[in-house]
Design a protein around this motif. Sequence first.
Motif, mmCIF file in Angstrom:
data_model
loop_
_atom_site.group_PDB
_atom_site.id
_atom_site.type_symbol
_atom_site.label_atom_id
_atom_site.label_comp_id
_atom_site.label_asym_id
_atom_site.label_seq_id
_atom_site.Cartn_x
_atom_site.Cartn_y
_atom_site.Cartn_z
ATOM 1 N N LYS A 145 -10.801 -4.160 -6.849
ATOM 2 C CA LYS A 145 -9.909 -4.920 -7.725
ATOM 3 C C LYS A 145 -8.478 -4.393 -7.721
ATOM 4 C CE LYS A 145 -13.310 -6.580 -11.047
ATOM 5 N NZ LYS A 145 -13.806 -6.438 -12.422
ATOM 6 N N SER A 146 -8.221 -3.359 -6.956
ATOM 7 C CA SER A 146 -6.899 -2.741 -7.032
ATOM 8 C C SER A 146 -5.857 -3.592 -6.301
ATOM 9 C CB SER A 146 -6.928 -1.342 -6.437
ATOM 10 O OG SER A 146 -7.242 -1.406 -5.068
ATOM 11 N N ASP A 147 -4.592 -3.377 -6.673
ATOM 12 C CA ASP A 147 -3.490 -4.125 -6.065
ATOM 13 C C ASP A 147 -3.424 -3.885 -4.560
ATOM 14 O OD1 ASP A 147 -2.899 -4.921 -8.576
ATOM 15 O OD2 ASP A 147 -1.125 -3.655 -8.821
ATOM 16 N N ILE A 148 -3.647 -2.641 -4.172
ATOM 17 C CA ILE A 148 -3.478 -2.306 -2.755
ATOM 18 C C ILE A 148 -4.536 -3.002 -1.905
ATOM 19 C CG2 ILE A 148 -4.793 -0.142 -2.900
ATOM 20 C CD1 ILE A 148 -2.658 0.994 -0.955
ATOM 21 N N ARG A 149 -5.733 -3.179 -2.463
ATOM 22 C CA ARG A 149 -6.778 -3.901 -1.716
ATOM 23 C C ARG A 149 -6.403 -5.362 -1.545
ATOM 24 N NH1 ARG A 149 -12.077 -1.811 -1.180
ATOM 25 N NH2 ARG A 149 -12.741 -3.902 -0.630
ATOM 26 N N TRP A 150 -5.783 -5.960 -2.562
ATOM 27 C CA TRP A 150 -5.366 -7.357 -2.434
ATOM 28 C C TRP A 150 -4.328 -7.484 -1.326
ATOM 29 C CZ3 TRP A 150 -1.180 -10.564 -2.513
ATOM 30 C CH2 TRP A 150 -1.444 -11.925 -2.663
ATOM 31 N N ILE A 151 -3.418 -6.514 -1.271
ATOM 32 C CA ILE A 151 -2.375 -6.539 -0.245
ATOM 33 C C ILE A 151 -2.996 -6.418 1.144
ATOM 34 C CG2 ILE A 151 -0.451 -5.201 0.679
ATOM 35 C CD1 ILE A 151 0.210 -4.567 -2.298
ATOM 36 N N LEU A 152 -3.949 -5.494 1.294
ATOM 37 C CA LEU A 152 -4.567 -5.303 2.608
ATOM 38 C C LEU A 152 -5.342 -6.546 3.041
ATOM 39 C CD1 LEU A 152 -5.893 -1.629 2.549
ATOM 40 C CD2 LEU A 152 -3.642 -2.495 3.107
ATOM 41 N N GLU A 153 -5.883 -7.276 2.067
ATOM 42 C CA GLU A 153 -6.698 -8.435 2.423
ATOM 43 C C GLU A 153 -5.869 -9.698 2.627
ATOM 44 O OE1 GLU A 153 -9.467 -8.494 -0.785
ATOM 45 O OE2 GLU A 153 -10.322 -6.582 -0.163
ATOM 46 N N ASN A 154 -4.681 -9.765 2.001
ATOM 47 C CA ASN A 154 -3.951 -11.030 2.005
ATOM 48 C C ASN A 154 -2.601 -10.997 2.702
ATOM 49 O OD1 ASN A 154 -5.542 -12.976 0.160
ATOM 50 N ND2 ASN A 154 -5.574 -11.021 -0.897
ATOM 51 N N LYS A 155 -2.124 -9.833 3.087
ATOM 52 C CA LYS A 155 -0.780 -9.743 3.658
ATOM 53 C C LYS A 155 -0.852 -9.342 5.127
ATOM 54 C CE LYS A 155 1.969 -10.646 0.258
ATOM 55 N NZ LYS A 155 3.033 -11.620 0.389
ATOM 56 N N THR A 156 0.297 -9.461 5.800
ATOM 57 C CA THR A 156 0.390 -8.978 7.174
ATOM 58 C C THR A 156 0.620 -7.474 7.127
ATOM 59 O OG1 THR A 156 1.505 -11.054 7.629
ATOM 60 C CG2 THR A 156 1.520 -9.394 9.358
ATOM 61 N N VAL A 157 -0.393 -6.726 7.528
ATOM 62 C CA VAL A 157 -0.365 -5.282 7.336
ATOM 63 C C VAL A 157 -0.438 -4.592 8.689
ATOM 64 C CG1 VAL A 157 -1.556 -3.347 6.258
ATOM 65 C CG2 VAL A 157 -1.512 -5.531 5.126
ATOM 66 N N PHE A 158 0.313 -3.512 8.834
ATOM 67 C CA PHE A 158 0.158 -2.697 10.036
ATOM 68 C C PHE A 158 0.353 -1.235 9.682
ATOM 69 C CE2 PHE A 158 4.666 -3.406 9.781
ATOM 70 C CZ PHE A 158 5.232 -2.233 10.233
ATOM 71 N N ARG A 159 -0.067 -0.382 10.604
ATOM 72 C CA ARG A 159 0.129 1.046 10.422
ATOM 73 C C ARG A 159 0.875 1.583 11.634
ATOM 74 N NH1 ARG A 159 -5.899 2.945 8.788
ATOM 75 N NH2 ARG A 159 -6.508 1.724 10.592
ATOM 76 N N LEU A 160 1.452 2.749 11.501
ATOM 77 C CA LEU A 160 2.245 3.313 12.596
ATOM 78 C C LEU A 160 1.345 4.100 13.546
ATOM 79 C CD1 LEU A 160 5.507 4.573 10.879
ATOM 80 C CD2 LEU A 160 5.137 2.461 12.112
ATOM 81 N N LYS A 161 1.602 3.909 14.828
ATOM 82 C CA LYS A 161 0.914 4.658 15.898
ATOM 83 C C LYS A 161 -0.610 4.583 15.745
ATOM 84 C CE LYS A 161 4.740 7.796 16.657
ATOM 85 N NZ LYS A 161 5.199 9.145 16.906
ATOM 86 N N GLU A 162 -1.108 3.362 15.589
ATOM 87 C CA GLU A 162 -2.556 3.189 15.422
ATOM 88 C C GLU A 162 -3.329 3.602 16.663
ATOM 89 O OE1 GLU A 162 -4.326 -0.230 12.668
ATOM 90 O OE2 GLU A 162 -2.515 -0.817 13.698
ATOM 91 N N ASP A 163 -2.653 3.518 17.828
ATOM 92 C CA ASP A 163 -3.335 3.825 19.079
ATOM 93 C C ASP A 163 -3.727 5.295 19.196
ATOM 94 O OD1 ASP A 163 -0.605 4.075 18.942
ATOM 95 O OD2 ASP A 163 -0.361 4.222 21.106
ATOM 96 N N LEU A 164 -3.194 6.140 18.335
ATOM 97 C CA LEU A 164 -3.552 7.564 18.390
ATOM 98 C C LEU A 164 -4.838 7.875 17.633
ATOM 99 C CD1 LEU A 164 -0.052 9.186 17.840
ATOM 100 C CD2 LEU A 164 -1.228 8.806 19.978
ATOM 101 N N ASN A 165 -5.423 6.858 16.984
ATOM 102 C CA ASN A 165 -6.661 7.020 16.207
ATOM 103 C C ASN A 165 -6.499 8.045 15.084
ATOM 104 O OD1 ASN A 165 -9.265 6.457 15.471
ATOM 105 N ND2 ASN A 165 -10.139 8.043 16.787
ATOM 106 N N THR A 166 -5.310 8.112 14.503
ATOM 107 C CA THR A 166 -5.148 8.989 13.353
ATOM 108 C C THR A 166 -5.601 8.320 12.064
ATOM 109 O OG1 THR A 166 -2.885 8.218 13.196
ATOM 110 C CG2 THR A 166 -3.239 10.282 14.334
ATOM 111 N N GLN A 167 -5.728 7.011 12.074
ATOM 112 C CA GLN A 167 -6.164 6.213 10.921
ATOM 113 C C GLN A 167 -5.358 6.535 9.654
ATOM 114 O OE1 GLN A 167 -10.403 6.848 10.649
ATOM 115 N NE2 GLN A 167 -10.542 6.803 12.858
#
Lengths: 205, 351
Positions: B321-343
């Motif tokens: 129910k948190s705000d951040i979960r709504w953002i992850l589910e409904n917005k265009t989200v990306f992370r930096l340097k995902e290809d390094l598998n740092t998660q």
Amino acid sequence: MIKYLVAIMIFISCFSISIISSAGDQNYLHSELDYEFQVPTGSNTPTIYPLETKKKVRFVDDKYMREVTYVIERESQIEQYKCSNCHLDGKNKKIKGQKPPHDHIVLKHGDAGQFTCFDCHNENKRDVLKNNFSKDVSFNQSASLCYQCHSSQFKDWSNGAHGKRIGKWVGERVIYNCTQCHNPHDPGFQKRMPLAVPKMRGVTK
Amino acid sequence: MSMKSVIQSIFNKEEKISKSDAPLNLKTLTGVDGVPSGATDFDQEKLTSKGMSRRSFLGFMGATALGAGAVASAGPAIKSDDKELVLLKMKEYFQKNYRILSEDERKVIIERLERKAKLADDLTLNIKSTEARPDTQYGYALNLSKCRGYGDCVVGCREENDLPEDGSMDYIRVLEMDKGTFTMKNKSIGYVEEVPKDEKYYLPMQCMHCANPPCVPVCPVGATWKEKDGIVVVDYNWCVGCRYCEAACPYEARRFNFKTPSVPKEKINQDQHYLGNRKRMKGVMEKCHFCVHRTREGRQPACQEACPTGARVFGNLLDPKSDIRWILENKTVFRLKEDLNTQPQFYYYVD
């Protein structure tokens, strides 16, 4: 051998007593009650209000939202509230020797000439606003007036992707209302100088 | 007299001396009372009775006192406060890694730190050792459409974590990037013009608190680790300053103390956490810790509180129910340097 080591350690610790100098500048994040941001002049970015000194009111339209939501009370932040002190019975009280108090307001909301004052302000009841269906909207609940046009922003705001949550990240949800950040007469954010100029190693301009 | 008997007589003499005097107590020698004793590594027995006779110990203490007096150049004798401070600092050298300490042991070392701050700088600190909240994984979301590069978050972080004002140790860096590009070629950090510029966008970077952090396994002494709630922390007392973690971090999120941090006394934040914003030493690593002293009590991190545009959202990733979960589910989200598998647990989104 151990005694030499310990002696050296004691010497090191004697040297490492740090001398702390004093300088006078107020610290805004540490005191909970009275911190404010020093925003350069010419900016309409908001100052940060601590939750303790401002009252919270429940948002009237939080049935459209996922959880019970509170917003910060606005009326006490308006300088000349209550409006009915001057605007009485459809007449405007004039004080001699004083300039008209709202002359500085230039409406930069929407296209030029698109809006007039009484699209949002209530002509007959000056202490409240009015929505498109001529229903009264409190100054505290400005979001329920704004969302009539800005529906996508309202969707983001009610779910936490727009606007700002204050107080705690868990538990009771208290968020800023639209007018806390946006000046309703000039809603865009202004350009201003950055507060911090970082100095980092190995950084070339 | 043969050589053997000479040696024997010398040994007997030494034995006599050490037997005639009762084993020394360091407390009575240094005149210190009220020192938190208990589970500390400092071994009095080793220092006094075993490898050292009473005479040599007194001699070494006298030399130390002389040296300290010369350093302070205040008077002929050291005050009892200074003696206690020296002792506290000495005990700190023998402290264990924070992770393996029991709750009582943690209490002892935190009491010692608070007492040290009181003696050295006349500061009344509240150093916490709050444990991670159950069922919590912290996450951060940042709206790139809203960030305007004002730098308020940088200053908020600086004030909260007692970082130097010149900005040489800032945990947050706001990169000024060309619109429409994602290369680091034309980035700028030290911008001083009015922001936002029309042709630029702003990308704040800090510790990503990766789920698979590359900085943790490279530490040769285990001074940095990932807490149960996802915060990557450093035990400043255990860190040896090898800077392997700084080299391993692909986001350049770690900072090294090249000199002893000096913050004016009035500006020091008295709300501290052992793993967070307590006083750092020269030669240790430090980094963003998601304001562990605030967030574990439910408060927002300082950068979120300081942001004037509301671009920053902090929350619990495990709470649906948190705000951040709504953002992850409904917005265009990306992370930096995902290809390094740092998660990384630090997400960027756009409107």
